[in-house]
Design an enzyme around this catalytic site. Sequence first.
Site, PDB file in Angstrom:
ATOM      1  N   ASP A   1      -1.363   4.335   0.915  1.00  0.00           N
ATOM      2  CA  ASP A   1      -2.586   4.622   1.514  1.00  0.00           C
ATOM      3  C   ASP A   1      -3.505   6.297   1.154  1.00  0.00           C
ATOM      4  O   ASP A   1      -4.598   6.629   0.460  1.00  0.00           O
ATOM      5  CB  ASP A   1      -3.539   4.375   2.662  1.00  0.00           C
TER       6      ASP A   1
ATOM      7  N   ASP B   1      -8.633  11.549   6.009  1.00  0.00           N
ATOM      8  CA  ASP B   1      -8.285  10.270   6.997  1.00  0.00           C
ATOM      9  C   ASP B   1      -8.577  10.078   7.517  1.00  0.00           C
ATOM     10  O   ASP B   1      -7.472  10.527   8.051  1.00  0.00           O
ATOM     11  CB  ASP B   1      -7.361   9.164   6.215  1.00  0.00           C
TER      12      ASP B   1
ATOM     13  N   ASP C   1      -5.966  -3.368   1.422  1.00  0.00           N
ATOM     14  CA  ASP C   1      -5.550  -1.940   2.759  1.00  0.00           C
ATOM     15  C   ASP C   1      -5.349  -2.455   4.118  1.00  0.00           C
ATOM     16  O   ASP C   1      -5.687  -2.104   4.580  1.00  0.00           O
ATOM     17  CB  ASP C   1      -6.165  -0.694   2.600  1.00  0.00           C
TER      18      ASP C   1
END
Length: 208
Positions: free
Chosen positions: A74, A89, A5
Amino acid sequence: MILCDIGNSNADFYQDGRVWSLSHKQFKDFATKETVYYICVNDTLKHWVQGKSNFIDLEPYFEFDTIYQGMGIDRIAACSTIEDGMIVDAGSAITVDIMSGGMHLGGFILPGLAAYEKCYASISPRLSLPINPSIALDALPQKTNDAISYGVVKSILLLLEATCKDKRIFFLGGDGKFFSKFFSNAIFDRTLIFRGMLKTIKKTQLEH
């Protein structure tokens, strides 16, 4: 198989339950003969990694139910693992998304803690002070450093609280563990994005 990622601050890796991070500079020196399935929100590194023959971009393979325009891959990866709940996040930016019945209802974005520090420093050199995440929130601050920390942390928490209502909250990101401590219905899961990537790989039968 390795999952990667690539974010705005660093690159996070996952393999067989192990998670580790590399700076962007270290990432450019990373070499492996294994297949690496990746997602990337950093345009500069995206162009660079596209030249790697054993790196496979997972973004085109995601199917996600939302009318939100411009949603980062993401966020999509993290949300695709959650049927119902709020996903937070807390990294360079703090992204917040709401899932209900497998559908994405929408979300919003806040600066991350480091970005808030830069914001205050741009106002005045006197406000160029580090944010203390552990600031006491049950009494009004009596000095500037505490006042900045209080204003940042409490405003974030109040907005998250107002948004989540009775939903379960799933935290990830560098500051996710810290923020999760304030909510009894919270789960900190640093593998959330990777679980979304694994789900897509399995669904599309990319790995044989």
